[in-house]
Design an enzyme around this catalytic site. Structure first.
Site, PDB file in Angstrom:
ATOM      1  NE  ARG A  20     -10.807  -3.969  -0.078  1.00 57.71           N
ATOM      2  CZ  ARG A  20      -9.935  -3.079   0.426  1.00 57.71           C
ATOM      3  NH1 ARG A  20     -10.374  -1.959   0.961  1.00 57.71           N
ATOM      4  NH2 ARG A  20      -8.638  -3.310   0.379  1.00 57.71           N
ATOM      5  NE  ARG A  33      -3.791   1.815   2.805  1.00 57.96           N
ATOM      6  CZ  ARG A  33      -5.045   1.755   2.356  1.00 57.96           C
ATOM      7  NH1 ARG A  33      -5.431   0.725   1.633  1.00 57.96           N
ATOM      8  NH2 ARG A  33      -5.901   2.712   2.628  1.00 57.96           N
ATOM      9  CG  HIS A  65      -8.009   0.981  -3.481  1.00 55.52           C
ATOM     10  ND1 HIS A  65      -7.471  -0.230  -3.089  1.00 55.52           N
ATOM     11  CD2 HIS A  65      -8.570   1.526  -2.348  1.00 55.52           C
ATOM     12  CE1 HIS A  65      -7.682  -0.411  -1.800  1.00 55.52           C
ATOM     13  NE2 HIS A  65      -8.344   0.622  -1.325  1.00 55.52           N
ATOM     14  CB  CYS A 108     -13.993   2.453  -0.688  1.00 56.33           C
ATOM     15  SG  CYS A 108     -13.061   3.997  -0.647  1.00 56.33           S
ATOM     16  CD  GLN A 141     -13.252  -0.449  -1.682  1.00 55.26           C
ATOM     17  OE1 GLN A 141     -12.607  -0.483  -0.647  1.00 55.26           O
ATOM     18  NE2 GLN A 141     -14.525  -0.855  -1.739  1.00 55.26           N
ATOM     19  CG  ASP A 199     -12.991   7.292  -1.979  1.00 59.22           C
ATOM     20  OD1 ASP A 199     -13.137   7.105  -0.755  1.00 59.22           O
ATOM     21  OD2 ASP A 199     -11.921   7.071  -2.565  1.00 59.22           O
TER      22      ASP A 199
END
Length: 354
Positions: free
Chosen positions: A330, A141, A168, A303, A171, A263
């Protein structure tokens, strides 16, 4: 009588069951798709075909059904280890990876920049080579997507993007699984994105058309997604016969949409831009007024973590909100990625309709 993996093996030994039957129990019957992902990296969904994306979602459904719903024991990661490099803090990515890998019988090591020499006393190249000799996969990440590209180049084990400035992918797989579960299929759904042109949106752009989904995107001027990714999306839309709309009007984007998505407007590393961004995004909050423009079967995704200026409580906590199912998924989608990249397991669950 209930059976799990342990007592099945005991019975199999007593009955003299063949190794082939045991292999079928653990690895499933051969998948009805010509997909082979073992040893691959997952840096962006742009590099995955439509059939490969469907396979990952099928795998996630299979694992969720067998492990969560049936209570089966599937130690597919037994003897394997996962290196988790996190330059940014995380709730869902960290927890889903750690608990998912452990549930499959593996061991994960959580590594921050304070825990290892990455970027301080040791190059990314050297780190990738060392981790390749000690672990079976790397989940990273990071801030800079180029770091992932370099890591994948230098590593001899699969590298998984846990988030970067460009994409991402984990996600979006969870989002697709959630929509698959809710609507019974993905083809023909219209997704309205209302917010920042960020890494989450760019993962939608890189993959939605391949699954037959239409995109309607509203971003303020100056906050559009990467132009290079838009061009790829336009090509995908033509190839797969889907529609793409780019606008600055949230209500235009929401028109007849099945799914409303937003988001954070201020991602990690953008805190200094907060005042400017809050001003630019005025009018972009998703409310029931926004939902009135959507299709009658609309749902909402986010998310997380969520801030009230992005979506009000009436929508966020409504029965139409799938955010907590999305968060749980997830776990199942990241497990599907790890199983697909590291093992020969094939789904046993009947292939869903996409």
């Amino acid at each position: 009588m209930l059976f799990n993996g342990r007592n099945f093996i005991s019975i199999a030994k007593l009955a003299g069951t063949s190794k082939q039957l045991l292999r079928q129990f653990w690895h499933g019957t051969p998948a009805q798709m010509n997909v082979h992902l073992k040893g691959r990296d997952l840096l962006t969904l742009q590099n995955y075909t439509a059939e490969e994306l469907k396979y990952l979602l099928w795998m996630a459904s299979d694992l969720k059904q067998r492990i969560k719903n049936k209570g089966e024991y599937l130690p597919l990661m037994q003897g394997k280890s996962l290196a988790m490099i996190f330059e940014k803090r995380s709730t869902r990515t960290r927890l889903s990876a750690e608990t998912g890998f452990a549930l499959l019988g593996g061991h994960s090591s959580f590594l921050t920049t304070q825990d290892i020499h990455l970027g301080t006393n040791e190059s990314l190249t050297d780190t990738a080579r060392v981790l390749s000799s000690m672990t079976n996969a790397i989940l990273a990440r990071v801030y800079n997507h180029n770091d992932l590209d370099l890591m994948a180049k230098e590593a001899t084990i699969p590298v998984i993007n846990g988030l970067s400035d460009l994409y991402h992918p984990l996600q979006i797989l969870a989002d697709y699984l959630t929509l698959q579960e809710h609507y019974g299929g993905l083809r023909g759904l219209t997704v309205a994105w209302i917010g920042d042109g960020n890494n989450v949106l760019q993962s939608f752009l890189a993959s939605a058309a391949k699954l037959g989904m239409h995109l309607r995107i509203a971003t303020p001027r100056g906050f559009e997604p990467d132009l290079r990714i838009i061009k790829i999306t336009e090509q995908n839309s033509k190839e797969y016969g889907t529609k793409l709309l780019l606008t600055t009007d949230p209500l235009e984007a929401a028109h007849s949409a099945n799914v409303l998505v937003t988001d954070t407007w201020i991602s990690m590393g953008q805190e200094e831009e907060k005042k400017e961004r809050l001003k630019a995004f005025q009018g972009y909050q998703i409310t029931m007024k926004t939902a009135k423009s959507a299709a009658s079967n609309w749902t909402f995704l986010h998310c997380l973590p969520r801030k009230p200026e992005e979506v009000d409580d009436e929508v966020f906590y409504s029965p139409r909100s799938l955010v907590f199912q999305e968060a749980e998924n997830r776990k199942w989608t990241i497990m599907a990625v790890m199983v697909s990249l590291l093992t020969d397991y094939s789904p046993q669950l009947r292939k869903p309709t996409f």
